[in-house]
Design a protein around this motif. Sequence first.
Motif, short mmCIF file in Angstrom:
data_model
loop_
_atom_site.label_atom_id
_atom_site.label_comp_id
_atom_site.label_asym_id
_atom_site.label_seq_id
_atom_site.Cartn_x
_atom_site.Cartn_y
_atom_site.Cartn_z
N PHE A 92 34.07 20.92 7.37
CA PHE A 92 33.21 21.16 6.20
C PHE A 92 33.36 20.05 5.17
N PHE A 93 34.57 19.54 5.01
CA PHE A 93 34.76 18.44 4.08
C PHE A 93 34.09 17.17 4.61
N ASN A 94 34.05 17.02 5.92
CA ASN A 94 33.34 15.89 6.52
C ASN A 94 31.84 16.01 6.28
N ILE A 95 31.31 17.21 6.38
CA ILE A 95 29.88 17.44 6.07
C ILE A 95 29.62 17.07 4.61
N SER A 96 30.54 17.45 3.72
CA SER A 96 30.42 17.09 2.31
C SER A 96 30.37 15.58 2.13
N GLU A 97 31.21 14.87 2.89
CA GLU A 97 31.22 13.41 2.81
C GLU A 97 29.86 12.84 3.22
N GLY A 98 29.27 13.39 4.26
CA GLY A 98 27.95 12.93 4.69
C GLY A 98 26.89 13.20 3.63
N SER A 99 26.94 14.38 3.03
CA SER A 99 25.98 14.71 1.97
C SER A 99 26.19 13.84 0.75
N LEU A 100 27.43 13.48 0.49
CA LEU A 100 27.72 12.61 -0.64
C LEU A 100 27.12 11.21 -0.42
N ASP A 101 27.24 10.69 0.80
CA ASP A 101 26.62 9.40 1.10
C ASP A 101 25.10 9.49 0.99
N GLU A 102 24.54 10.60 1.42
CA GLU A 102 23.10 10.81 1.28
C GLU A 102 22.70 10.82 -0.20
N ILE A 104 24.94 3.18 -12.51
CA ILE A 104 26.32 2.74 -12.25
C ILE A 104 27.31 3.89 -12.46
N ASP A 105 27.13 4.63 -13.54
CA ASP A 105 28.03 5.75 -13.83
C ASP A 105 27.98 6.80 -12.72
N LEU A 106 26.77 7.12 -12.27
CA LEU A 106 26.64 8.11 -11.19
C LEU A 106 27.21 7.59 -9.87
N LEU A 107 27.01 6.33 -9.59
CA LEU A 107 27.57 5.76 -8.36
C LEU A 107 29.09 5.76 -8.42
N GLU A 108 29.66 5.49 -9.59
CA GLU A 108 31.12 5.55 -9.74
C GLU A 108 31.61 6.99 -9.53
N LYS A 109 30.84 7.95 -9.99
CA LYS A 109 31.23 9.35 -9.80
C LYS A 109 31.15 9.74 -8.33
N THR A 110 30.19 9.22 -7.60
CA THR A 110 30.14 9.52 -6.16
C THR A 110 31.35 8.91 -5.46
N ASP A 111 31.76 7.71 -5.89
CA ASP A 111 32.95 7.08 -5.30
C ASP A 111 34.20 7.90 -5.61
N GLU A 112 34.29 8.43 -6.82
CA GLU A 112 35.44 9.26 -7.19
C GLU A 112 35.50 10.53 -6.34
N ALA A 139 34.20 10.88 -3.41
CA ALA A 139 34.50 10.44 -2.04
C ALA A 139 36.00 10.27 -1.84
N LYS A 140 36.66 9.64 -2.79
CA LYS A 140 38.12 9.44 -2.69
C LYS A 140 38.85 10.78 -2.70
N LEU A 141 38.42 11.69 -3.57
CA LEU A 141 39.05 13.01 -3.63
C LEU A 141 38.83 13.79 -2.34
N LEU A 142 37.61 13.74 -1.81
CA LEU A 142 37.32 14.43 -0.55
C LEU A 142 38.19 13.90 0.58
N TYR A 143 38.28 12.59 0.67
CA TYR A 143 39.09 11.97 1.71
C TYR A 143 40.56 12.41 1.58
N SER A 144 41.08 12.36 0.36
CA SER A 144 42.48 12.73 0.13
C SER A 144 42.73 14.20 0.42
N TYR A 145 41.81 15.04 0.02
CA TYR A 145 41.97 16.48 0.24
C TYR A 145 41.93 16.78 1.74
#
Length: 121
Positions: free
Chosen positions: A68-78, A96-104, A106-112
């Motif tokens: 499910f977290f992997n699905i979230s990662e895919g939706s985040l890239d979308e 830029i602010d929104l793109l930085e938030k998507t990166d943040e 993404a990092k949290l999802l990966y770590s979790y």
Amino acid sequence: MEKSKSFTELIVWQKAHALTLEVYKITQDFPKEEVFGITSQIRRASVSVAANIAEGYKRRSANDKARFFNISEGSLDETKYFLILGQDLGFIENNIDLLEKTDEVAKLLYSYKKAILNANS
């Protein structure tokens, strides 16, 4: 990893939810002819990020949670793609602010996801 009582306590979910709220806010100003196009798509994608975190939270197996977290990662890239498209089409002035938030997120999802899989190995 500290045990939370609800998905709403997860920082990754909180950040994903905040991103969704911002996406809804910026898409209010998108052209009306895009209601069933990019507006609908970016909103659906951003909602899917937080929704899959919530759904994965209660799954029992680490692999199921990670799926499910992997699905979230895919939706985040979308979501990120639609933010780029929105800017390129002139619907978003500066994302830029929104793109930085998507990166943040993404990092949290990966770590979790990594922590869940490592805790059960």
